[in-house]
Design a protein around this motif. Sequence first.
Motif, PDB file in Angstrom:
ATOM      1  N   UNK A  95      60.924  75.042 146.458  1.00  0.00           N
ATOM      2  CA  UNK A  95      60.247  74.892 147.839  1.00  0.00           C
ATOM      3  C   UNK A  95      58.825  75.814 147.824  1.00  0.00           C
ATOM      4  N   UNK A  96      58.727  76.896 147.152  1.00  0.00           N
ATOM      5  CA  UNK A  96      57.402  77.341 146.930  1.00  0.00           C
ATOM      6  C   UNK A  96      56.350  77.185 146.283  1.00  0.00           C
ATOM      7  N   UNK A  97      56.866  76.039 145.122  1.00  0.00           N
ATOM      8  CA  UNK A  97      56.027  75.475 144.105  1.00  0.00           C
ATOM      9  C   UNK A  97      55.744  76.663 143.269  1.00  0.00           C
ATOM     10  N   UNK A  98      56.678  77.481 143.102  1.00  0.00           N
ATOM     11  CA  UNK A  98      56.405  78.581 142.020  1.00  0.00           C
ATOM     12  C   UNK A  98      56.476  78.066 140.621  1.00  0.00           C
ATOM     13  N   UNK A  99      55.595  78.970 139.663  1.00  0.00           N
ATOM     14  CA  UNK A  99      55.503  78.363 138.396  1.00  0.00           C
ATOM     15  C   UNK A  99      56.647  79.058 137.452  1.00  0.00           C
ATOM     16  N   UNK A 100      56.852  80.290 138.100  1.00  0.00           N
ATOM     17  CA  UNK A 100      58.026  81.286 137.416  1.00  0.00           C
ATOM     18  C   UNK A 100      58.894  81.803 138.019  1.00  0.00           C
ATOM     19  N   UNK A 101      60.026  82.207 137.641  1.00  0.00           N
ATOM     20  CA  UNK A 101      60.996  83.075 138.218  1.00  0.00           C
ATOM     21  C   UNK A 101      61.115  84.358 137.057  1.00  0.00           C
ATOM     22  N   UNK A 102      60.899  85.413 137.864  1.00  0.00           N
ATOM     23  CA  UNK A 102      60.800  86.816 137.110  1.00  0.00           C
ATOM     24  C   UNK A 102      62.207  87.573 137.710  1.00  0.00           C
ATOM     25  N   UNK A 103      62.906  88.224 136.697  1.00  0.00           N
ATOM     26  CA  UNK A 103      63.827  88.988 137.233  1.00  0.00           C
ATOM     27  C   UNK A 103      64.380  89.852 135.940  1.00  0.00           C
ATOM     28  N   UNK A 104      65.286  90.743 136.335  1.00  0.00           N
ATOM     29  CA  UNK A 104      65.949  91.719 135.365  1.00  0.00           C
ATOM     30  C   UNK A 104      67.059  90.955 134.572  1.00  0.00           C
ATOM     31  N   UNK A 105      67.352  91.451 133.328  1.00  0.00           N
ATOM     32  CA  UNK A 105      68.294  90.772 132.407  1.00  0.00           C
ATOM     33  C   UNK A 105      69.479  91.768 132.497  1.00  0.00           C
ATOM     34  N   UNK A 106      70.694  90.893 132.908  1.00  0.00           N
ATOM     35  CA  UNK A 106      71.838  91.679 132.950  1.00  0.00           C
ATOM     36  C   UNK A 106      72.930  91.372 131.887  1.00  0.00           C
ATOM     37  N   UNK A 107      73.629  92.259 131.566  1.00  0.00           N
ATOM     38  CA  UNK A 107      74.628  91.916 130.013  1.00  0.00           C
ATOM     39  C   UNK A 107      76.165  91.654 130.414  1.00  0.00           C
ATOM     40  N   UNK A 108      76.619  91.956 131.682  1.00  0.00           N
ATOM     41  CA  UNK A 108      78.028  91.689 132.178  1.00  0.00           C
ATOM     42  C   UNK A 108      78.266  90.155 132.061  1.00  0.00           C
ATOM     43  N   UNK A 109      79.440  89.636 131.652  1.00  0.00           N
ATOM     44  CA  UNK A 109      79.762  88.141 131.481  1.00  0.00           C
ATOM     45  C   UNK A 109      79.289  87.508 132.775  1.00  0.00           C
ATOM     46  N   UNK A 110      79.767  87.732 133.882  1.00  0.00           N
ATOM     47  CA  UNK A 110      79.660  87.049 135.098  1.00  0.00           C
ATOM     48  C   UNK A 110      77.899  86.760 135.341  1.00  0.00           C
ATOM     49  N   UNK A 111      77.298  88.251 135.188  1.00  0.00           N
ATOM     50  CA  UNK A 111      75.849  88.196 135.520  1.00  0.00           C
ATOM     51  C   UNK A 111      75.008  87.022 134.476  1.00  0.00           C
ATOM     52  N   UNK A 112      75.607  86.981 133.194  1.00  0.00           N
ATOM     53  CA  UNK A 112      74.711  86.485 132.328  1.00  0.00           C
ATOM     54  C   UNK A 112      75.167  84.890 132.468  1.00  0.00           C
ATOM     55  N   UNK A 113      76.308  84.576 133.119  1.00  0.00           N
ATOM     56  CA  UNK A 113      76.509  83.068 133.477  1.00  0.00           C
ATOM     57  C   UNK A 113      75.732  82.718 134.534  1.00  0.00           C
ATOM     58  N   UNK A 114      75.647  83.371 135.383  1.00  0.00           N
ATOM     59  CA  UNK A 114      74.542  83.204 136.538  1.00  0.00           C
ATOM     60  C   UNK A 114      73.101  82.917 136.100  1.00  0.00           C
ATOM     61  N   UNK A 115      72.824  83.885 135.131  1.00  0.00           N
ATOM     62  CA  UNK A 115      71.461  83.564 134.537  1.00  0.00           C
ATOM     63  C   UNK A 115      71.240  82.196 134.054  1.00  0.00           C
ATOM     64  N   UNK A 116      72.340  81.866 132.990  1.00  0.00           N
ATOM     65  CA  UNK A 116      72.290  80.722 132.251  1.00  0.00           C
ATOM     66  C   UNK A 116      72.424  79.476 133.136  1.00  0.00           C
ATOM     67  N   UNK A 117      72.967  79.571 134.350  1.00  0.00           N
ATOM     68  CA  UNK A 117      73.170  78.497 135.278  1.00  0.00           C
ATOM     69  C   UNK A 117      71.871  78.308 136.118  1.00  0.00           C
ATOM     70  N   UNK A 118      71.053  79.521 136.236  1.00  0.00           N
ATOM     71  CA  UNK A 118      69.825  79.514 137.098  1.00  0.00           C
ATOM     72  C   UNK A 118      68.517  78.888 136.151  1.00  0.00           C
ATOM     73  N   UNK A 119      68.621  79.202 134.589  1.00  0.00           N
ATOM     74  CA  UNK A 119      67.779  78.712 133.897  1.00  0.00           C
ATOM     75  C   UNK A 119      68.035  77.028 133.724  1.00  0.00           C
ATOM     76  N   UNK A 120      69.125  76.587 133.853  1.00  0.00           N
ATOM     77  CA  UNK A 120      69.243  75.312 133.674  1.00  0.00           C
ATOM     78  C   UNK A 120      68.932  74.504 134.955  1.00  0.00           C
ATOM     79  N   UNK A 121      69.056  75.090 136.227  1.00  0.00           N
ATOM     80  CA  UNK A 121      68.506  74.664 137.436  1.00  0.00           C
ATOM     81  C   UNK A 121      67.153  74.590 137.355  1.00  0.00           C
TER      82      UNK A 121
END
Length: 396
Positions: A95-121
């Motif tokens: 919506x905002x025509x952003x070039x990047x998403x910046x965020x912190x890296x998490x290590x717990x399983x559910x949080x990393x699954x969300x990261x992976x899904x976001x990356x694919x999206x």
Amino acid sequence: MARRIIYWFRNDLRLKDNQALLSAVGSADEIVPVYVFDPRQFEKTKLGFRRTSVLRARFLIESVAELRENIRQKGGDLLIRTGAPEAIVAKLAEDYNAEYVYTSKEIAPQETRIESSLSKNLKTANVDIKLFWMDTMINAFDLPFPVSRLPSGFAQFERLVSNDLKIKDQFPTPEKIALPTGFEAGAIPGLPELGIDPNEIPARSAGILPGGETHALTVLKEYVEQYVKADSIYPSAEPLTDTRLSGWLSLGCISASYIYRSVKVAQSHAVTEDPIITNLLKREFLHWTLLRYGPRMFKPSGIQHHFNRRWKNDSALFGQWTNGQTENQAVNDIIRKLNTTGFITAAERELAAKYLTDTLDINWTWGAMYFESLLMDYEASVNWGRWNNVAGVGEG
């Protein structure tokens, strides 16, 4: 220089010493800060209690509210959304025509699954994601060993890292946060919007410390003045937990490296090491342990793969423990305190946990899940790592 970056706050609800946020502000003309309340965090577990209790949810809401106010004082705002972060953040980037998403890296399983899904999206929208490792005081490349060869116990870990301890530098607070015009900030949800009945708040919960960066910095300052600078010994060996600093640390309202540096500077004249330094290194070790072993930390067999150790899955007996109705009055008092305040000391946690595992012989993962729900300072690596050790299936 990018034109626009989405900054997704996770467990880094602060402006001070926030590497990823500072990098975003310095890398784009405009940034869109966002926090997403994920309803999945507040659902009931298979054991019948919430994954995140009402008190911990309220602590989170308070911390996000203060973060928003602090960002507004910098000229920006914090967008608030409720739903699945992997979908919402990706949609905001589009919506905002952003070039990047910046965020912190998490290590717990559910949080990393969300990261992976976001990356694919994000890939479908041709947006890159940049993850920043901020949860530990030491960068992975500054460890004196690869994570795959993490020492089997804390004593050896402490000995190896203490020889050449490389703590991250402090990152300055952004002076200004520029937000695009025409944004929809969104309202911070109340407990009902998260599916939580406010009546779940215990009657005797008054006096619980509020969330937010300001309170974290205040408690740290008080500790430094009263104990570190005064060269006075704290009443317990676990001041990080027992001062409740760990509560704000768990949400990133303050960083571990900021606590470390504040204490080290103040105790420069002291002969003995302040115990909070050891506490921080123990936390560090448990974070790296989770990174090394992943899902093993959350299984009854534990990090050590003790498959022959059998535990009772006795709901009635477990219910006596969670309701403070066991034959041990000290344990009952501890659990009732936990139920009404979301806080028990490090020593109380160990006593209650040992009773569940050693006396009742109940599946220790049930106890870990209960602590996860109620403890205001819940961190996956610390909580589950400690329970691994109490149950005799951890690395020690």
